[in-house]
Design a protein around this motif. Structure first.
Motif, short mmCIF file in Angstrom:
data_model
loop_
_atom_site.label_atom_id
_atom_site.label_comp_id
_atom_site.label_asym_id
_atom_site.label_seq_id
_atom_site.Cartn_x
_atom_site.Cartn_y
_atom_site.Cartn_z
N ALA A 10 -38.32 -13.79 17.31
CA ALA A 10 -37.70 -13.16 18.55
C ALA A 10 -38.58 -12.97 19.64
N LEU A 11 -39.95 -12.57 19.25
CA LEU A 11 -40.93 -12.28 20.35
C LEU A 11 -41.23 -13.62 21.13
N GLU A 12 -40.78 -14.70 20.58
CA GLU A 12 -41.32 -15.97 21.27
C GLU A 12 -40.37 -16.49 22.15
N MET A 13 -39.13 -15.66 22.19
CA MET A 13 -37.97 -16.01 23.02
C MET A 13 -38.13 -15.56 24.44
N PRO A 14 -38.00 -16.00 25.48
CA PRO A 14 -38.28 -15.46 26.88
C PRO A 14 -36.95 -14.84 27.23
N HIS A 15 -35.73 -15.11 26.72
CA HIS A 15 -34.52 -14.45 27.20
C HIS A 15 -34.01 -13.26 26.10
N VAL A 16 -34.68 -12.79 25.10
CA VAL A 16 -34.50 -12.04 24.21
C VAL A 16 -35.60 -10.83 24.11
N ARG A 17 -34.96 -9.70 24.36
CA ARG A 17 -36.29 -8.57 24.00
C ARG A 17 -35.87 -7.74 22.74
N LEU A 18 -36.85 -7.93 21.71
CA LEU A 18 -36.61 -7.21 20.68
C LEU A 18 -37.05 -5.85 20.87
N ARG A 19 -36.02 -4.75 20.45
CA ARG A 19 -36.07 -3.30 20.76
C ARG A 19 -36.49 -2.62 19.27
N GLY A 20 -35.87 -3.23 18.20
CA GLY A 20 -36.19 -2.60 17.01
C GLY A 20 -35.15 -3.05 15.93
N LEU A 21 -34.86 -2.37 14.77
CA LEU A 21 -34.19 -2.65 13.79
C LEU A 21 -32.87 -1.87 13.60
N MET A 22 -32.00 -2.38 13.02
CA MET A 22 -30.63 -1.48 12.39
C MET A 22 -30.32 -1.96 11.21
N ALA A 23 -29.80 -0.76 10.49
CA ALA A 23 -29.28 -0.97 9.11
C ALA A 23 -28.09 -0.37 8.56
N ILE A 24 -27.42 -0.85 7.85
CA ILE A 24 -26.11 -0.25 7.09
C ILE A 24 -26.08 0.19 5.73
N PRO A 25 -26.65 1.35 5.19
CA PRO A 25 -26.99 1.41 3.86
C PRO A 25 -25.48 1.25 3.11
N PRO A 26 -25.46 1.48 1.80
CA PRO A 26 -24.45 1.56 1.22
C PRO A 26 -23.65 2.83 1.42
N VAL A 27 -22.21 2.98 1.35
CA VAL A 27 -21.31 4.34 1.69
C VAL A 27 -22.29 5.43 0.59
N ALA A 28 -22.52 6.53 1.35
CA ALA A 28 -23.10 7.56 0.72
C ALA A 28 -21.76 8.68 0.31
N TYR A 29 -21.93 8.81 -1.10
CA TYR A 29 -20.82 9.59 -1.80
C TYR A 29 -21.51 11.20 -2.03
N GLU A 30 -22.72 11.34 -1.74
CA GLU A 30 -23.36 12.67 -2.17
C GLU A 30 -24.51 12.54 -1.05
N ALA A 31 -24.68 13.79 -0.89
CA ALA A 31 -25.81 14.12 0.18
C ALA A 31 -27.24 13.64 -0.46
N GLY A 32 -27.85 12.97 0.64
CA GLY A 32 -29.16 12.44 0.23
C GLY A 32 -29.33 11.27 -0.70
N ALA A 33 -28.18 10.62 -0.65
CA ALA A 33 -27.91 9.36 -1.35
C ALA A 33 -28.66 8.10 -0.73
N ASN A 34 -28.57 8.22 0.34
CA ASN A 34 -29.17 7.00 1.14
C ASN A 34 -30.57 7.50 1.87
N ARG A 35 -31.08 8.45 1.49
CA ARG A 35 -32.49 8.88 2.24
C ARG A 35 -33.67 8.18 2.01
N HIS A 36 -33.73 7.50 0.82
CA HIS A 36 -34.55 6.44 0.35
C HIS A 36 -34.29 5.07 1.09
N PHE A 37 -33.44 4.76 1.56
CA PHE A 37 -33.14 3.50 2.26
C PHE A 37 -33.55 3.82 3.69
N PHE A 38 -33.19 4.82 4.02
CA PHE A 38 -33.82 5.31 5.64
C PHE A 38 -35.17 5.50 5.54
N HIS A 39 -35.90 5.79 4.59
CA HIS A 39 -37.34 5.81 4.53
C HIS A 39 -38.10 4.59 4.49
#
Length: 242
Positions: free
Chosen positions: A148-177
């Motif tokens: 992406a960094l080699e492409m002049p018409h794209v500016r990489l701003r970062g990352l995005m993620a969609i972890p599994p559905v969290a059915y209880e508090a804290g279930a996805n915290r390790h994915f976010f970490h």
């Protein structure tokens, strides 16, 4: 609760989670996931303090743009983007959050070149390795970032993620970490883009507070703002276009 009250409540929850880990609440942008919402509801949300909207479907986004629904709010595309729909999105949104393959990255670059624009993007990472979800693996992310960094018409701003559905508090915290560590690792290795790479988009209605605690700068929230969406049967009607 009214829409205004729900927006205020979500913003306060974001702020509380940020303060809990020593972050400034201003570091986090609430992106209202406006899938299936009317233009009037979007306008009302913006009037109540929403500064960024995220759309999942090209057809709905285009209709709202034609209706000038977003006003001064930033517009993000957060859904799966097919390469044949890229022409409807590049140059029309502030950020494409869901670049999930080299093929799509190349299509965005080609359309950016055609229009003479630089399109801001995030790379979507399938952090949990779910077969039902799009996105590159964490191991593939550094190489796609380099391309992406080699492409002049794209500016990489970062990352995005969609972890599994969290059915209880804290279930996805390790994915976010894990996502935060990947973001930092890639950022440290892209010195020519280090100041542009400032977005980590993760966390939705069920888990955005944990995402904030782990470093999210963008949280994509729909249900907690607008209430439950339409039924699965109704929802199917709009999927043919994208």
């Amino acid at each position: 609760m009214t829409l205004e009250e729900r927006i205020a409540a979500v913003k306060e929850r974001i702020a509380a989670a940020a303060r809990e880990v020593g972050r400034a609440p201003e570091e986090i942008t609430l992106v209202a996931a406006t899938k299936t919402q009317s233009s009037q509801t979007i306008r009302s949300a913006i009037a109540a303090g929403i500064t960024a909207c995220g759309e999942n479907r090209v057809q709905e986004m285009t209709a709202h743009l034609d209706d000038d629904a977003y006003g001064s709010a930033a517009l993000h595309f957060i859904g799966h983007l097919q390469t044949n729909k890229v022409k409807y999105v590049v140059g029309r949104v502030d950020l494409i959050e869901s670049v999930d393959s080299l093929r799509l990255l190349e299509a965005v670059e080609a359309q950016g070149a055609k229009l003479g624009v630089v399109q801001d993007i995030l790379l979507e990472v399938n952090v949990a390795g779910e077969a039902s979800k799009s996105g590159i693996s964490p191991l593939e992310a550094p190489e796609l970032a380099r391309l992406a960094l080699e492409m002049p018409h794209v500016r990489l701003r970062g990352l995005m993620a969609i972890p599994p559905v969290a059915y209880e508090a804290g279930a996805n915290r390790h994915f976010f970490h894990q996502m935060r560590e990947l973001f930092v690792d890639i950022r440290q290795n892209v010195t020519d883009n280090v100041y542009d790479m400032d977005c980590l988009s993760m966390g939705m209605s069920g888990d955005f507070e944990d995402a904030v605690r782990e470093g999210a700068t963008l949280v994509r929230v729909g249900t907690a703002l607008f209430g439950p969406r339409m039924s699965a049967a109704q929802d199917q009607e709009g999927k043919s276009w994208g």
